[in-house]
Motif scaffolding. Structure first.
Motif, PDB file in Angstrom:
ATOM      1  N   GLU A  71     -17.423  22.307 -10.484  1.00 12.84           N
ATOM      2  CA  GLU A  71     -18.427  21.251 -10.399  1.00 12.84           C
ATOM      3  C   GLU A  71     -19.618  21.693  -9.554  1.00 12.84           C
ATOM      4  N   TYR A  72     -19.380  22.615  -8.614  1.00 17.30           N
ATOM      5  CA  TYR A  72     -20.457  23.006  -7.704  1.00 17.30           C
ATOM      6  C   TYR A  72     -21.496  23.855  -8.421  1.00 17.30           C
ATOM      7  N   GLY A  73     -22.693  23.805  -7.891  1.00 12.29           N
ATOM      8  CA  GLY A  73     -23.773  24.585  -8.481  1.00 12.29           C
ATOM      9  C   GLY A  73     -24.243  24.047  -9.821  1.00 12.29           C
ATOM     10  N   GLY A  74     -23.771  22.868 -10.205  1.00 13.83           N
ATOM     11  CA  GLY A  74     -24.191  22.268 -11.463  1.00 13.83           C
ATOM     12  C   GLY A  74     -23.584  22.910 -12.698  1.00 13.83           C
ATOM     13  N   VAL A  75     -22.556  23.767 -12.529  1.00 13.43           N
ATOM     14  CA  VAL A  75     -21.973  24.484 -13.665  1.00 13.43           C
ATOM     15  C   VAL A  75     -21.385  23.516 -14.685  1.00 13.43           C
ATOM     16  N   SER A  78     -24.035  21.275 -16.426  1.00 15.56           N
ATOM     17  CA  SER A  78     -24.866  21.982 -17.410  1.00 15.56           C
ATOM     18  C   SER A  78     -24.096  22.259 -18.697  1.00 15.56           C
ATOM     19  N   GLU A  98     -24.315  14.748 -11.833  1.00 17.13           N
ATOM     20  CA  GLU A  98     -25.607  14.989 -11.184  1.00 17.13           C
ATOM     21  C   GLU A  98     -25.866  13.959 -10.081  1.00 17.13           C
ATOM     22  N   PRO A 101     -22.838  14.999  -6.884  1.00 20.16           N
ATOM     23  CA  PRO A 101     -22.507  16.413  -7.063  1.00 20.16           C
ATOM     24  C   PRO A 101     -21.397  16.944  -6.161  1.00 20.16           C
ATOM     25  N   GLN A 146     -19.267  20.824  -1.994  1.00 16.66           N
ATOM     26  CA  GLN A 146     -19.375  21.277  -3.380  1.00 16.66           C
ATOM     27  C   GLN A 146     -18.605  22.577  -3.560  1.00 16.66           C
ATOM     28  N   ALA A 147     -17.354  22.451  -3.989  1.00 19.42           N
ATOM     29  CA  ALA A 147     -16.523  23.617  -4.272  1.00 19.42           C
ATOM     30  C   ALA A 147     -15.396  23.182  -5.187  1.00 19.42           C
ATOM     31  N   SER A 173     -19.321  27.861  -0.118  1.00 18.60           N
ATOM     32  CA  SER A 173     -20.311  27.032  -0.805  1.00 18.60           C
ATOM     33  C   SER A 173     -21.276  26.456   0.218  1.00 18.60           C
ATOM     34  N   SER A 175     -23.062  24.116   1.177  1.00 15.07           N
ATOM     35  CA  SER A 175     -23.325  22.701   0.914  1.00 15.07           C
ATOM     36  C   SER A 175     -22.811  21.950   2.139  1.00 15.07           C
TER      37      SER A 175
END
Length: 200
Positions: A71-75, A78, A98, A101, A146-147, A173, A175
């Protein structure tokens, strides 16, 4: 029902178990061996771009798609955006991911709704810890907001371990970092398949 399962990292789960899901398709990194992988169709790819193109193509041919990705980094968000218009997804929507996050955003919402959560301190970086007085007591759980899974998660039993845990969380991460009072008990993970007004 035909379900496409796209796993961002091949994890080897369900080894030795029989899956009765109808047609199972998978996209697999071309560097991995497939002899022990049971699927009706295996599509080997060498590049991420190839995998994404095949993901979009396959999503149009199935009844539903489940994407397993960080979920982290918007993977994950996207990847969901690539398929949401052409298939039923068994994930949260990309819009939800989004909006929320990381764990820190979810915790704030849960707390505002009266859900009991462990005592938590949120830091924006390890530097914020300097001079901070914590009244949580030990042991403490430290994790990045976020990890995926347990990436960057540590149990700190004293001040020295806490400082190291903060650095490990930030390294995993960059964050916000959550410091939480450790609650002993049984680990439980819950997944829900829902429709508006319905939970299955």
């Amino acid at each position: 029902m035909e379900v496409l399962v796209y796993e961002y990292f091949s994890g080897g789960g369900f080894k030795g178990e029989t899956l009765d899901w109808g047609l199972v398709s998978t996209i697999l990194n071309g560097r991995l061996r497939v002899e022990s992988l049971r699927a009706d169709e295996v599509l080997k790819v060498q590049r991420l771009e190839d995998a994404l193109a095949r993901l979009e193509t396959l999503a149009k041919k199935v009844d539903a798609t489940l994407i397993i990705a960080p979920e982290y980094g918007g993977v994950l968000a996207s990847l969901l955006k690539r398929v949401e218009s052409s298939t039923l997804t068994l994930n949260c929507s990309s819009g939800f991911l989004e909006k929320f996050p990381g764990k820190s955003e979810i915790l704030k919402i849960l707390k505002s709704e009266g859900v009991k959560i462990p005592e938590t301190v949120i830091l924006n970086s390890p530097a914020e810890f300097e001079g901070l007085s914590l009244d949580l007591g030990f042991p403490l759980i430290v994790k990045p907001s976020q990890a995926a899974g347990c990436l960057g998660l540590s149990l700190a039993r004293n001040e020295g371990q806490l400082k190291e845990a903060l650095n490990q969380a930030w390294k995993a991460s960059p964050s916000p970092i959550l410091i939480q009072k450790f609650i002993p008990g049984i680990h439980v993970s819950l997944s829900l398949l829902t429709q508006p007004g319905k939970v299955k």
